[in-house]
Scaffold this motif. Structure first.
Motif, short mmCIF file in Angstrom:
data_model
loop_
_atom_site.label_atom_id
_atom_site.label_comp_id
_atom_site.label_asym_id
_atom_site.label_seq_id
_atom_site.Cartn_x
_atom_site.Cartn_y
_atom_site.Cartn_z
N TRP A 1 23.70 47.68 83.41
CA TRP A 1 22.73 48.47 84.18
C TRP A 1 23.26 49.88 84.32
O TRP A 1 24.47 50.11 84.28
CB TRP A 1 22.51 47.85 85.57
N HIS A 2 22.34 50.83 84.45
CA HIS A 2 22.72 52.20 84.84
C HIS A 2 21.51 52.88 85.46
O HIS A 2 20.39 52.40 85.34
CB HIS A 2 23.32 52.99 83.68
N THR A 3 21.76 53.97 86.14
CA THR A 3 20.68 54.66 86.84
C THR A 3 20.17 55.84 86.02
O THR A 3 20.86 56.32 85.12
CB THR A 3 21.17 55.21 88.20
N HIS A 4 18.97 56.27 86.33
CA HIS A 4 18.39 57.51 85.78
C HIS A 4 17.77 58.29 86.94
O HIS A 4 17.21 57.67 87.85
CB HIS A 4 17.25 57.19 84.81
N PRO A 5 17.82 59.61 86.89
CA PRO A 5 17.14 60.40 87.91
C PRO A 5 15.65 60.53 87.60
O PRO A 5 15.12 61.63 87.47
CB PRO A 5 17.87 61.75 87.86
N PRO B 1 14.25 54.37 78.68
CA PRO B 1 15.52 54.52 77.95
C PRO B 1 15.54 55.75 77.05
O PRO B 1 14.53 56.09 76.43
CB PRO B 1 15.61 53.23 77.12
N SER B 2 16.69 56.39 76.98
CA SER B 2 16.88 57.52 76.08
C SER B 2 17.24 56.98 74.70
O SER B 2 17.53 55.79 74.54
CB SER B 2 18.02 58.41 76.59
N THR B 3 17.24 57.86 73.70
CA THR B 3 17.62 57.47 72.34
C THR B 3 19.06 56.96 72.34
O THR B 3 19.38 55.97 71.69
CB THR B 3 17.50 58.67 71.39
N LEU B 4 19.90 57.63 73.12
CA LEU B 4 21.30 57.23 73.22
C LEU B 4 21.44 55.84 73.85
O LEU B 4 22.25 55.02 73.41
CB LEU B 4 22.06 58.27 74.05
N ASP B 5 20.63 55.58 74.89
CA ASP B 5 20.64 54.26 75.53
C ASP B 5 20.38 53.18 74.49
O ASP B 5 21.05 52.16 74.45
CB ASP B 5 19.54 54.15 76.60
N ARG B 6 19.34 53.42 73.67
CA ARG B 6 18.93 52.42 72.70
C ARG B 6 20.02 52.14 71.66
O ARG B 6 20.29 50.99 71.32
CB ARG B 6 17.64 52.90 72.02
#
Ligand SMILES: [Zn+2]
Length: 158
Positions: free
Chosen positions: A99-103, A109-114
């Motif tokens: 898990w992680h947070t986003h503002p 999800p970002s491209t990097l997350d994926r």
């Protein structure tokens, strides 16, 4: 409004429950203030057929890199907790995801997350898809991430 405990894939084949302490941990790391940094950890739980019960969410360690729009987990602290729980539970509580947070109010999800998620999914010891959770300010994004590409996005059951 606290986050919802029970989730399911659109076809209802995979059910997910988030235990009360897990909800509390996610809730306490919401990026409320403009200065709050991203946070994250791993998700530990038990599996029942294809269903998942998350019982613990680890919190950021002092080794993690935390910025407003960036979070990088340093594996050491988190994986030692995972190992300890696995042993203490006689091999029932295992790593199930991250898990992680986003503002963002409703996170995406970002491209990097994926890229990162697919990589983590491929390294899962039991070969199952990885549970990925992003904590937004008003809601969660929950996906079962396969080894490549996009997996089913889970929705709350009320
Ligand atoms: Zn992210």
């Amino acid at each position: 409004m606290p986050f919802i405990n029970s989730w399911a894939t659109p076809d209802r084949r995979v059910l997910l429950s988030l235990a009360e302490p897990v909800i509390a941990t996610l809730d306490s790391h919401i990026q409320v203030r403009p200065s709050d940094c991203e946070a994250g950890g791993i998700l530990l739980g038990t599996v029942h057929g294809s269903n998942i019960a998350v019982v613990e969410a680890t919190v950021p360690t002092t080794w993690d890199k935390r910025l407003r729009f960036f979070f990088e987990r340093m594996p050491s602290g988190h994986s030692s907790i995972a190992r300890a729980r696995w042993n203490a539970s006689r091999s029932t509580v295992r790593y199930v995801g991250e898990w992680h947070t986003h503002p963002q109010d409703y996170p995406w999800p970002s491209t990097l997350d994926r890229i990162e998620w697919n990589k983590l999914s491929r390294t899962r010891a039991d070969g199952r898809p990885m549970l990925a959770v992003i904590v937004g300010r008003k809601g969660l994004y929950v996906e079962l991430v396969p080894h490549a590409g996009t997996g089913p996005v889970m929705t709350p059951m009320e």
